[in-house]
Design a protein around this motif. Structure first.
Motif, PDB file in Angstrom:
ATOM      1  N   UNK A 162     -35.858   5.361  -3.544  1.00 25.52           N
ATOM      2  CA  UNK A 162     -34.825   4.545  -2.809  1.00 25.52           C
ATOM      3  C   UNK A 162     -34.118   5.528  -1.864  1.00 25.52           C
ATOM      4  N   UNK A 163     -33.829   6.996  -2.384  1.00 22.72           N
ATOM      5  CA  UNK A 163     -33.109   7.768  -1.609  1.00 22.72           C
ATOM      6  C   UNK A 163     -33.927   8.205  -0.352  1.00 22.72           C
ATOM      7  N   UNK A 164     -35.316   8.314  -0.522  1.00 20.59           N
ATOM      8  CA  UNK A 164     -36.153   8.427   0.748  1.00 20.59           C
ATOM      9  C   UNK A 164     -36.376   7.490   1.317  1.00 20.59           C
ATOM     10  N   UNK A 165     -36.214   6.225   1.055  1.00 21.06           N
ATOM     11  CA  UNK A 165     -36.451   4.985   1.608  1.00 21.06           C
ATOM     12  C   UNK A 165     -35.051   4.505   2.789  1.00 21.06           C
ATOM     13  N   UNK A 166     -33.923   4.974   2.168  1.00 16.45           N
ATOM     14  CA  UNK A 166     -32.859   4.946   3.356  1.00 16.45           C
ATOM     15  C   UNK A 166     -32.637   6.094   4.176  1.00 16.45           C
TER      16      UNK A 166
ATOM     17  N   UNK B 202     -28.974   4.265   9.724  1.00 15.47           N
ATOM     18  CA  UNK B 202     -29.195   5.106   8.423  1.00 15.47           C
ATOM     19  C   UNK B 202     -28.381   6.800   8.810  1.00 15.47           C
TER      20      UNK B 202
ATOM     21  N   UNK C 152     -34.219  15.602   4.754  1.00 14.59           N
ATOM     22  CA  UNK C 152     -34.571  14.154   4.998  1.00 14.59           C
ATOM     23  C   UNK C 152     -33.717  13.611   6.268  1.00 14.59           C
TER      24      UNK C 152
END
Lengths: 248, 262
Positions: free
Chosen positions: A86-90, B73, B101
């Motif tokens: 989830x951390x990577x998906x947001x 985001x 990221x």
């Protein structure tokens, strides 16, 4: 690009830290190599086919890469279950980068494990044709890792729980391996088996890899390369598509 | 900072969020207070681009989360109800992944990561695997990580769930400190009345997907002539325990997920 790099690095870090996993995933190939390799060697030799160890070592290396690649989908399920995903998906990066980073990371670890088994094979007495043949062999091993990691990722992002995933992959890995000609030459087998082997994508991986290493190929290296490349692109796209549809 | 008008989200026939409107000002600490299944997490998921609304308009820092997801985001940090830390990696490596990221410059993020880890009292443990951390340490690390890219808004979904009172106090002190020091807007959800009362400038009471009342804790108490926010909350949402309603919403979510998979 930074995102792809760090996710790739994460897979490598996790691999290098899981010493137990590295050791245990050596077990199965060793069993094949030492028991089947030495056990069937006299029969193989008597039928005039030469050294069985020479013949099956490439197959055993391929098996290692295949199983690790396919089970990379499990780490996807694992990360989803524990929220890591989830951390990577947001994060403000397109999902395709995340999928690519993870896939290539897992493919790299599968490749490393394959190379490790390769070293074991050499220790057991396996000898490649020449040193010049190694780069081409590596190309085939990379293709195998990418194709089957992409398949594992596609399965992992489609299924929901670990049990189903393991059932599905176990169901796939064994026939893929046994039909691939990793353990026996495909030249003189019955037509039905030959047909089934031709449908098995791993056959082209095993054949190309073995062709590069010891100079014996059933399908021919060009065909193997073409089949694996096309399949790689198709499976990566399928993985990306499934990944994009996955819920956070 | 956040503007929500007539937001609705239905799962199948069930309205998890039912026509709510509210505004969160820049730099304020705003709490969503409500029982389980009231629609708190659904609202956060919509604001953070993870779910698409069924209707209504919303703006996060002037942007539409539905259409400008990547830009939105970059502007928020989030701490989910369940931990999203990579427990196989160290605290520092978790920060590092976040920095990459979010595309942060190397020389900038390392300094900020150190500052944050120091103020969250994790600096000495930065090279330990997260797997050995306590629940409180994990939460602190997640908040520090969520702040690494200097977001405008920090979303905290039930951040103190499962923590003991000491850790809860500590956590709120840290969040308030960051809010003061950097002016980061904080949007939090909780079902602990005392937390909302102590930490938030304004509170929205949400129940059955609808906002029952919005105001400062003092306003809410005055309006219901209650002595504590807990009293006010109970008088607004009723005293009965409603397990059924909760599981219905959850069940609908599950069903919809299965359908959308086909």
């Amino acid at each position: 690009m930074k995102a792809i790099y760090i996710l790739w690095l994460r897979e490598l870090k996790r691999y290098s830290r899981s010493k137990a996993q590295i050791a245990t995933s050596l077990g199965q190939p060793l069993l094949y190599l030492l028991v089947l390799g030495y056990g069937l060697s006299p029969i193989f030799r008597r039928s005039g086919e030469g050294s069985y160890l020479q013949f099956m070592a490439p197959g055993v290396i391929t098996l290692t890469v295949l199983s690790l690649s396919m089970f990379s989908g499990a780490s996807l399920l694992w990360d989803r279950q524990f929220g890591v995903l989830r951390e990577t998906l947001v994060a403000p990066v397109p999902r395709i980068y995340i999928m690519i980073g993870r896939t290539f990371g897992s493919a790299s670890t599968a490749l490393l494990q394959g190379l490790l088994v390769g070293v074991v094979c050499v220790l057991a007495g396996f000898r490649p044709l020449s040193l010049q043949s190694l780069p081409l062999a590596l190309v085939f091993l990379v293709l195998i890792a990418v194709v089957f990691t992409a398949i594992g990722t596609a399965i992992g992002s489609t299924l929901k729980d670990m049990q189903t995933f393991q059932m599905v992959t176990n169901l796939l890995v064994a026939p893929l391996f046994f039909l691939s000609g990793a353990l026996f030459p495909l030249d003189d087998v019955p037509a039905a088996l030959k047909f089934a082997a031709a449908l098995d994508p791993l056959s082209y991986g095993v054949d190309g890899f073995r062709g590069a290493l010891i100079g014996e190929a059933h399908f021919g290296m060009k065909l193997c390369f073409a089949v694996l490349s096309v399949l790689g692109i198709v499976m990566l796209s399928a993985g990306a598509w499934r990944f994009a549809k996955m819920e956070a | 900072m956040i503007l929500v008008e007539n937001l609705t989200k239905s799962f199948g026939g069930l309205k998890a969020v039912d026509n709510i409107s509210f505004e969160v000002n820049r730099g304020e600490i705003f709490a969503f207070l409500g029982p389980n299944g009231a629609g708190k997490t659904t609202t956060i998921k919509i604001l953070t681009t993870l779910l698409r609304p069924s209707g209504g308009t919303l703006r996060v820092d002037g942007l539409d989360p539905g259409r400008e997801a990547v830009e939105v985001r970059k502007r928020f940090g989030i701490v989910f109800q369940d931990s999203t830390l990579d427990t196989d990696l160290t605290a520092w490596e978790n920060m590092e992944i976040h920095a990459y990221l979010y595309g942060l410059a190397r020389n900038a993020w390392r300094g900020r990561a150190e500052t944050l880890l120091r103020s969250f009292e994790l600096w000495d443990r930065r090279d330990d695997r997260v797997a050995v951390f306590s629940g409180g340490m994990k939460r602190r690390l997640e908040i520090a990580r969520g702040l690494l890219h200097t977001p405008q808004i920090l979303f905290l979904d039930e951040p103190t769930l499962g923590l003991d009172p000491q850790h809860r106090n500590h956590l709120w002190a840290l969040v308030k400190e960051r809010n003061k020091a950097e002016g980061v807007t904080v949007f939090l959800t909780t079902h602990y009345m005392d937390e909302a009362e102590r930490s938030a400038g304004r509170v929205a009471v949400i129940d059955h997907g609808k906002i029952v009342d919005i105001g400062t804790p003092q306003d809410l108490k005055r309006r219901t002539s209650a002595s504590s926010l807990e009293e006010a909350f109970l008088s607004m949402t009723g005293r009965s325990v409603r397990e059924e309603g909760v599981s219905n919403v959850e069940e609908m979510r599950q069903v919809v997920r299965i359908w959308s998979r086909k």
